[in-house]
Write an enzyme that holds these catalytic residues in place. Structure first.
Site, PDB file in Angstrom:
ATOM      1  NE  ARG A   1      12.305 -45.330 -39.137  1.00 50.20           N
ATOM      2  CZ  ARG A   1      11.387 -45.101 -38.070  1.00 50.20           C
ATOM      3  NH1 ARG A   1      10.231 -45.798 -37.904  1.00 50.20           N
ATOM      4  NH2 ARG A   1      11.649 -44.369 -37.148  1.00 50.20           N
TER       5      ARG A   1
ATOM      6  CG  HIS B   1       5.228 -44.686 -39.481  1.00 46.24           C
ATOM      7  ND1 HIS B   1       6.319 -44.526 -39.792  1.00 46.24           N
ATOM      8  CD2 HIS B   1       5.544 -44.859 -37.905  1.00 46.24           C
ATOM      9  CE1 HIS B   1       7.410 -44.612 -39.173  1.00 46.24           C
ATOM     10  NE2 HIS B   1       7.036 -44.592 -37.978  1.00 46.24           N
TER      11      HIS B   1
HETATM   12  P1  NDP Z   1      17.099 -50.952 -30.569  1.00 46.74           P
HETATM   13  O1  NDP Z   1      18.438 -49.982 -30.991  1.00 46.74           O
HETATM   14  O2  NDP Z   1      16.978 -50.755 -28.935  1.00 46.74           O
HETATM   15  O3  NDP Z   1      16.991 -52.257 -31.355  1.00 46.74           O
HETATM   16  C1  NDP Z   1      17.538 -52.510 -32.375  1.00 46.74           C
HETATM   17  C2  NDP Z   1      17.659 -53.932 -32.737  1.00 46.74           C
HETATM   18  O4  NDP Z   1      18.079 -54.061 -33.953  1.00 46.74           O
HETATM   19  C3  NDP Z   1      19.020 -54.454 -31.878  1.00 46.74           C
HETATM   20  O5  NDP Z   1      18.776 -55.779 -31.372  1.00 46.74           O
HETATM   21  C4  NDP Z   1      20.120 -54.488 -32.849  1.00 46.74           C
HETATM   22  O6  NDP Z   1      21.134 -55.445 -32.722  1.00 46.74           O
HETATM   23  C5  NDP Z   1      19.249 -55.176 -33.948  1.00 46.74           C
HETATM   24  N1  NDP Z   1      19.991 -54.805 -35.283  1.00 46.74           N
HETATM   25  C6  NDP Z   1      20.318 -53.488 -35.988  1.00 46.74           C
HETATM   26  N2  NDP Z   1      20.828 -53.780 -37.360  1.00 46.74           N
HETATM   27  C7  NDP Z   1      21.145 -55.003 -37.337  1.00 46.74           C
HETATM   28  C8  NDP Z   1      21.679 -56.001 -38.194  1.00 46.74           C
HETATM   29  N3  NDP Z   1      22.344 -55.493 -39.266  1.00 46.74           N
HETATM   30  N4  NDP Z   1      21.539 -57.123 -38.110  1.00 46.74           N
HETATM   31  C9  NDP Z   1      20.882 -57.708 -37.107  1.00 46.74           C
HETATM   32  N5  NDP Z   1      20.209 -57.080 -35.837  1.00 46.74           N
HETATM   33  C10 NDP Z   1      20.332 -55.584 -36.182  1.00 46.74           C
HETATM   34  O7  NDP Z   1      15.984 -50.094 -31.302  1.00 46.74           O
HETATM   35  P2  NDP Z   1      14.413 -49.847 -30.844  1.00 46.74           P
HETATM   36  O8  NDP Z   1      14.122 -51.387 -30.421  1.00 46.74           O
HETATM   37  O9  NDP Z   1      14.165 -48.885 -29.677  1.00 46.74           O
HETATM   38  O10 NDP Z   1      13.851 -49.719 -31.996  1.00 46.74           O
HETATM   39  C11 NDP Z   1      13.723 -50.253 -33.046  1.00 46.74           C
HETATM   40  C12 NDP Z   1      13.183 -49.615 -34.503  1.00 46.74           C
HETATM   41  O11 NDP Z   1      11.706 -49.587 -34.302  1.00 46.74           O
HETATM   42  C13 NDP Z   1      13.517 -48.105 -34.644  1.00 46.74           C
HETATM   43  O12 NDP Z   1      14.764 -47.902 -35.093  1.00 46.74           O
HETATM   44  C14 NDP Z   1      12.209 -47.791 -35.469  1.00 46.74           C
HETATM   45  O13 NDP Z   1      12.750 -47.638 -36.865  1.00 46.74           O
HETATM   46  C15 NDP Z   1      11.162 -48.406 -35.225  1.00 46.74           C
HETATM   47  N6  NDP Z   1      10.075 -47.930 -34.731  1.00 46.74           N
HETATM   48  C16 NDP Z   1       8.975 -47.872 -35.201  1.00 46.74           C
HETATM   49  C17 NDP Z   1       7.732 -47.089 -34.569  1.00 46.74           C
HETATM   50  C18 NDP Z   1       6.468 -47.273 -35.233  1.00 46.74           C
HETATM   51  O14 NDP Z   1       5.677 -46.643 -34.927  1.00 46.74           O
HETATM   52  N7  NDP Z   1       6.378 -48.099 -36.233  1.00 46.74           N
HETATM   53  C19 NDP Z   1       7.910 -46.921 -33.411  1.00 46.74           C
HETATM   54  C20 NDP Z   1       9.097 -46.717 -32.665  1.00 46.74           C
HETATM   55  C21 NDP Z   1      10.430 -47.437 -33.198  1.00 46.74           C
HETATM   56  P3  NDP Z   1      22.006 -55.355 -31.471  1.00 46.74           P
HETATM   57  O15 NDP Z   1      21.155 -55.517 -30.052  1.00 46.74           O
HETATM   58  O16 NDP Z   1      23.016 -56.474 -31.369  1.00 46.74           O
HETATM   59  O17 NDP Z   1      22.539 -53.748 -31.461  1.00 46.74           O
HETATM   60  C1  OXD Z   2      10.007 -43.776 -34.024  1.00 45.24           C
HETATM   61  C2  OXD Z   2       8.962 -44.034 -34.924  1.00 45.24           C
HETATM   62  O1  OXD Z   2      11.066 -44.121 -34.563  1.00 45.24           O
HETATM   63  O2  OXD Z   2       7.758 -43.390 -34.521  1.00 45.24           O
HETATM   64  O3  OXD Z   2       9.917 -43.681 -32.835  1.00 45.24           O
HETATM   65  O4  OXD Z   2       8.919 -44.280 -36.007  1.00 45.24           O
END
Ligand code: NDP
Ligand code: OXD
Length: 319
Positions: A234, A282
């Site tokens: 993000r 994005h």
């Molecule tokens: P998940 O919830 O599966 O993974 C998030 C990861 O971030 C986890 O490993 C989590 O740790 C870690 N995390 C969260 N907060 C912290 C912190 N404060 N410190 C350290 N690690 C942290 O999410 P996804 O992988 O499915 O998606 C991730 C993000 O990708 C989405 O939230 C979205 O913002 C973005 N996204 C962007 C897209 C785009 O087109 N640009 C498309 C899809 C998603 P833990 O495993 O320990 O919980």
């Molecule tokens: C998502 C994105 O969060 O597209 O899936 O950003």
């Protein structure tokens, strides 16, 4: 008896994109909130909602709402609603979202390490000159946000022979990846990272995390003598002024950004003109309407047959 309803408040402007949802939920009345005629429905019939960025107070209007489904993997848009009802929230997790994200991340890693931007520039000037091409095993990739998407990226990057590190809240046990977790292990993680890939959700803890201090904490011992930052998590997690100044003064060798503090990125933003920065709008991984409809239908089936919902959001953690 009135049919229960599912509300659609999608991010797509093309209204015909609600068709896959109408086909996926034969037992539900489908209300597309973007359509004037659907807005007059009885509010108490709405049992489910699929939303991207609902306006504040919208979801609180449905007294019998049971589950909110996010259009995306991220839910930060949903949490902007300060009157969000206290019901379960389900994220979008699907191979049709993960696959494209893996493609984008691998593409950016390879473009950056093979210095494709410089070759594009040389081509424009009809210049034939080989550049140093350190191979994958010479780079250490640090994946910040080592969840669904981060781990899927690691699985593909592994095949190239990169050294892989993951950073998350909780420790991970993934073959071939060194796990770092929490703020206390962040300096060590950064110090072992030549290419930083951020796939973090936007939360209070991750807001503004990719800033000067973090950039300066990245290793300078990699093949280019300066690190690379790639972010498709993000835009709120990055401080663009800090990234820009590091790209300009060489503290960063390059960057690839798919997400921005303000989207769309304003046309007069200086990031557009930074040669060692790759920008995509994005678009790393878009939610496919058919796959989303199938995912929601499957979760509703689980919910209604007592199997329990998957991919639940933890409200306290914010993702
Ligand atoms: P998940 O919830 O599966 O993974 C998030 C990861 O971030 C986890 O490993 C989590 O740790 C870690 N995390 C969260 N907060 C912290 C912190 N404060 N410190 C350290 N690690 C942290 O999410 P996804 O992988 O499915 O998606 C991730 C993000 O990708 C989405 O939230 C979205 O913002 C973005 N996204 C962007 C897209 C785009 O087109 N640009 C498309 C899809 C998603 P833990 O495993 O320990 O919980
Ligand atoms: C998502 C994105 O969060 O597209 O899936 O950003």
């Amino acid at each position: 008896m009135t049919k229960p309803a599912i509300l659609l408040d999608l991010k797509w402007e093309n209204l015909t994109l609600d068709q896959p949802f109408r086909e996926a939920f034969p037992n539900l009345e489908v209300l597309n909130w973007a359509k004037e005629e659907d807005r007059s429905a009885e509010l108490s019939t709405v049992k489910y909602a699929i939303v991207w960025a609902p306006e504040t107070g919208l979801l609180a209007r449905f007294p019998n709402l049971e589950v909110i489904f996010s259009v995306g993997a991220g839910v930060d848009h949903i949490f902007k609603d300060t009157q969000l009802p206290d019901v379960e929230i389900v994220r979008f997790v699907d191979p049709m979202l993960t696959g494209p994200m893996v493609e984008w991340v691998v593409l950016q890693v390879l473009m950056q390490m093979r210095q494709q931007r410089l070759y594009d520039e040389q081509q424009r000037r009809h210049k034939w000159q080989e550049l140093p091409q350190p191979s994958a095993p010479k780079f250490r990739i640090g994946i910040m946000g080592f969840g669904e998407l981060g781990q899927a990226c690691a699985a593909q990057l592994k095949g190239f022979g990169f050294t892989l590190n993951g950073w998350s809240q909780s420790p991970k046990n993934v073959d071939g990846v060194t796990s770092y977790c929490g703020l206390q292990e962040l300096p060590d993680f950064l110090n072992n990272t030549d290419i930083l890939v951020s796939l973090l959700p936007l939360t209070q803890e991750t807001r503004g995390l990719i800033n000067k201090q973090l950039i300066d904490g990245l290793s300078r011992e990699g093949p280019f003598g300066a690190p690379i930052v790639i972010n498709a998590g993000r835009g709120g997690s990055q401080v663009e002024a800090d990234i820009l100044s590091a790209l300009r003064d060489g503290r960063l060798h390059g960057a690839s950004l798919d997400v921005f503090e303000t989207e769309p990125l304003p046309s007069d933003n200086q990031l557009w003109d930074q040669d060692n920065l790759i920008i995509t709008p994005h678009a790393a991984a878009m939610s496919d309407p058919l796959a989303l409809a199938a995912h929601v239908a499957q979760q509703i089936e689980r919910h209604e047959t007592g199997q329990g919902l998957q991919y639940l959001v933890d409200r306290k953690r914010g993702y």
